[in-house]
Motif scaffolding. Structure first.
Motif, PDB file in Angstrom:
ATOM      1  N   LEU A  25       0.810  -1.228   0.000  1.00  0.00           N
ATOM      2  CA  LEU A  25       0.000   0.000   0.000  1.00  0.00           C
ATOM      3  C   LEU A  25       0.839   1.272   0.000  1.00  0.00           C
ATOM      4  O   LEU A  25       0.299   2.370   0.051  1.00  0.00           O
ATOM      5  N   GLY A  26       2.154   1.104  -0.044  1.00  0.00           N
ATOM      6  CA  GLY A  26       3.040   2.277  -0.046  1.00  0.00           C
ATOM      7  C   GLY A  26       3.079   2.993   1.292  1.00  0.00           C
ATOM      8  O   GLY A  26       3.266   4.202   1.347  1.00  0.00           O
ATOM      9  N   LYS A  27       2.917   2.246   2.367  1.00  0.00           N
ATOM     10  CA  LYS A  27       2.909   2.838   3.706  1.00  0.00           C
ATOM     11  C   LYS A  27       4.032   2.229   4.531  1.00  0.00           C
ATOM     12  O   LYS A  27       4.543   1.157   4.214  1.00  0.00           O
ATOM     13  N   ASN A  28       4.352   2.909   5.604  1.00  0.00           N
ATOM     14  CA  ASN A  28       5.294   2.309   6.542  1.00  0.00           C
ATOM     15  C   ASN A  28       4.510   1.487   7.566  1.00  0.00           C
ATOM     16  O   ASN A  28       3.285   1.552   7.629  1.00  0.00           O
ATOM     17  N   ARG A  29       5.229   0.690   8.332  1.00  0.00           N
ATOM     18  CA  ARG A  29       4.586  -0.211   9.296  1.00  0.00           C
ATOM     19  C   ARG A  29       3.691   0.544  10.277  1.00  0.00           C
ATOM     20  O   ARG A  29       2.554   0.153  10.522  1.00  0.00           O
ATOM     21  N   SER A  30       4.182   1.626  10.837  1.00  0.00           N
ATOM     22  CA  SER A  30       3.409   2.365  11.839  1.00  0.00           C
ATOM     23  C   SER A  30       2.116   2.922  11.247  1.00  0.00           C
ATOM     24  O   SER A  30       1.044   2.805  11.853  1.00  0.00           O
ATOM     25  N   ASP A  31       2.214   3.551  10.088  1.00  0.00           N
ATOM     26  CA  ASP A  31       1.014   4.115   9.467  1.00  0.00           C
ATOM     27  C   ASP A  31       0.008   3.020   9.121  1.00  0.00           C
ATOM     28  O   ASP A  31      -1.194   3.171   9.329  1.00  0.00           O
ATOM     29  N   PHE A  32       0.513   1.898   8.584  1.00  0.00           N
ATOM     30  CA  PHE A  32      -0.367   0.790   8.232  1.00  0.00           C
ATOM     31  C   PHE A  32      -1.075   0.245   9.475  1.00  0.00           C
ATOM     32  O   PHE A  32      -2.294   0.054   9.487  1.00  0.00           O
ATOM     33  N   MET A  33      -0.313  -0.006  10.537  1.00  0.00           N
ATOM     34  CA  MET A  33      -0.898  -0.579  11.749  1.00  0.00           C
ATOM     35  C   MET A  33      -1.869   0.383  12.413  1.00  0.00           C
ATOM     36  O   MET A  33      -2.937  -0.032  12.887  1.00  0.00           O
ATOM     37  N   LEU A  34      -1.530   1.661  12.436  1.00  0.00           N
ATOM     38  CA  LEU A  34      -2.420   2.639  13.057  1.00  0.00           C
ATOM     39  C   LEU A  34      -3.726   2.740  12.277  1.00  0.00           C
ATOM     40  O   LEU A  34      -4.815   2.745  12.857  1.00  0.00           O
ATOM     41  N   GLU A  35      -3.646   2.770  10.957  1.00  0.00           N
ATOM     42  CA  GLU A  35      -4.852   2.852  10.135  1.00  0.00           C
ATOM     43  C   GLU A  35      -5.711   1.599  10.306  1.00  0.00           C
ATOM     44  O   GLU A  35      -6.930   1.684  10.467  1.00  0.00           O
ATOM     45  N   ALA A  36      -5.077   0.427  10.283  1.00  0.00           N
ATOM     46  CA  ALA A  36      -5.821  -0.827  10.431  1.00  0.00           C
ATOM     47  C   ALA A  36      -6.473  -0.912  11.810  1.00  0.00           C
ATOM     48  O   ALA A  36      -7.636  -1.316  11.932  1.00  0.00           O
ATOM     49  N   ALA A  37      -5.746  -0.527  12.833  1.00  0.00           N
ATOM     50  CA  ALA A  37      -6.290  -0.585  14.192  1.00  0.00           C
ATOM     51  C   ALA A  37      -7.442   0.406  14.362  1.00  0.00           C
ATOM     52  O   ALA A  37      -8.462   0.085  14.980  1.00  0.00           O
ATOM     53  N   CYS A  38      -7.296   1.597  13.806  1.00  0.00           N
ATOM     54  CA  CYS A  38      -8.365   2.593  13.913  1.00  0.00           C
ATOM     55  C   CYS A  38      -9.605   2.165  13.128  1.00  0.00           C
ATOM     56  O   CYS A  38     -10.732   2.365  13.590  1.00  0.00           O
ATOM     57  N   ASP A  39      -9.413   1.571  11.951  1.00  0.00           N
ATOM     58  CA  ASP A  39     -10.552   1.055  11.179  1.00  0.00           C
ATOM     59  C   ASP A  39     -11.309   0.013  11.988  1.00  0.00           C
ATOM     60  O   ASP A  39     -12.536   0.023  12.062  1.00  0.00           O
ATOM     61  N   LYS A  40     -10.590  -0.919  12.590  1.00  0.00           N
ATOM     62  CA  LYS A  40     -11.226  -1.968  13.383  1.00  0.00           C
ATOM     63  C   LYS A  40     -11.895  -1.384  14.619  1.00  0.00           C
ATOM     64  O   LYS A  40     -13.022  -1.758  14.962  1.00  0.00           O
ATOM     65  N   ALA A  41     -11.226  -0.453  15.286  1.00  0.00           N
ATOM     66  CA  ALA A  41     -11.791   0.159  16.487  1.00  0.00           C
ATOM     67  C   ALA A  41     -13.082   0.902  16.163  1.00  0.00           C
ATOM     68  O   ALA A  41     -14.074   0.794  16.889  1.00  0.00           O
ATOM     69  N   GLN A  42     -13.093   1.630  15.065  1.00  0.00           N
ATOM     70  CA  GLN A  42     -14.297   2.359  14.669  1.00  0.00           C
ATOM     71  C   GLN A  42     -15.433   1.386  14.362  1.00  0.00           C
ATOM     72  O   GLN A  42     -16.571   1.606  14.755  1.00  0.00           O
ATOM     73  N   SER A  43     -15.132   0.298  13.699  1.00  0.00           N
ATOM     74  CA  SER A  43     -16.132  -0.711  13.382  1.00  0.00           C
ATOM     75  C   SER A  43     -16.731  -1.307  14.661  1.00  0.00           C
ATOM     76  O   SER A  43     -17.948  -1.470  14.774  1.00  0.00           O
ATOM     77  N   VAL A  44     -15.888  -1.624  15.611  1.00  0.00           N
ATOM     78  CA  VAL A  44     -16.353  -2.192  16.873  1.00  0.00           C
ATOM     79  C   VAL A  44     -17.238  -1.195  17.613  1.00  0.00           C
ATOM     80  O   VAL A  44     -18.317  -1.541  18.106  1.00  0.00           O
ATOM     81  N   VAL A  45     -16.812   0.044  17.677  1.00  0.00           N
ATOM     82  CA  VAL A  45     -17.587   1.069  18.386  1.00  0.00           C
ATOM     83  C   VAL A  45     -18.933   1.284  17.707  1.00  0.00           C
ATOM     84  O   VAL A  45     -19.977   1.363  18.369  1.00  0.00           O
ATOM     85  N   LEU A  46     -18.955   1.356  16.379  1.00  0.00           N
ATOM     86  CA  LEU A  46     -20.205   1.591  15.669  1.00  0.00           C
ATOM     87  C   LEU A  46     -21.159   0.406  15.767  1.00  0.00           C
ATOM     88  O   LEU A  46     -22.377   0.580  15.640  1.00  0.00           O
ATOM     89  N   ASP A  47     -20.629  -0.794  15.978  1.00  0.00           N
ATOM     90  CA  ASP A  47     -21.483  -1.969  16.116  1.00  0.00           C
ATOM     91  C   ASP A  47     -22.113  -2.079  17.503  1.00  0.00           C
ATOM     92  O   ASP A  47     -23.012  -2.887  17.706  1.00  0.00           O
ATOM     93  N   GLN A  48     -21.639  -1.307  18.434  1.00  0.00           N
ATOM     94  CA  GLN A  48     -22.154  -1.383  19.801  1.00  0.00           C
ATOM     95  C   GLN A  48     -23.248  -0.343  19.999  1.00  0.00           C
ATOM     96  O   GLN A  48     -22.977   0.829  20.184  1.00  0.00           O
ATOM     97  N   VAL A  49     -24.474  -0.779  19.920  1.00  0.00           N
ATOM     98  CA  VAL A  49     -25.604   0.117  20.146  1.00  0.00           C
ATOM     99  C   VAL A  49     -26.316  -0.387  21.392  1.00  0.00           C
ATOM    100  O   VAL A  49     -26.817  -1.506  21.423  1.00  0.00           O
ATOM    101  N   PHE A  50     -26.344   0.443  22.377  1.00  0.00           N
ATOM    102  CA  PHE A  50     -26.951   0.051  23.637  1.00  0.00           C
ATOM    103  C   PHE A  50     -27.941   1.105  24.063  1.00  0.00           C
ATOM    104  O   PHE A  50     -27.650   2.294  24.026  1.00  0.00           O
TER     105      PHE A  50
END
Length: 92
Positions: A25-50
């Motif tokens: 993807l033309g990214k460095n490890r830190s940028d890739f991991m941060l983006e992937a982790a934030c994407d997953k975190a946002q997905s988890v948060v948006l799936d939690q409706v209480f």
């Protein structure tokens, strides 16, 4: 400026996989991991409706969900209108 550190340990093969994907993807490890982790975190948060309801309100809510749909004249009018890409675009 990013100034909060996040440290983690990984197996060499996990690191290599992450590095390979980041390179693709033309990214460095830190940028890739941060983006992937934030994407997953946002997905988890948006799936939690209480929301909390007492027994009576929950029964009302369940009844509304189980009821057949009600006709909506405004929505029916809107759906009857052609969208711009559906309108005949042939020259006059």
């Amino acid at each position: 400026m990013r100034d909060a550190a996040i440290n983690l340990r990984a197996l060499p093969e996990q690191r290599d996989l992450i590095d390979h994907a980041a390179t693709l993807l033309g990214k460095n490890r830190s940028d890739f991991m941060l983006e992937a982790a934030c994407d997953k975190a946002q997905s988890v948060v948006l799936d939690q409706v209480f929301f909390r309801l007492d027994a009576d309100k929950f029964r009302q809510f369940s009844d509304l969900l189980d009821a057949p749909p009600v006709r909506n004249a405004g929505l029916e009018r809107l759906m009857a209108v052609k969208t711009p890409w559906e309108v005949d675009a042939s020259p006059a």
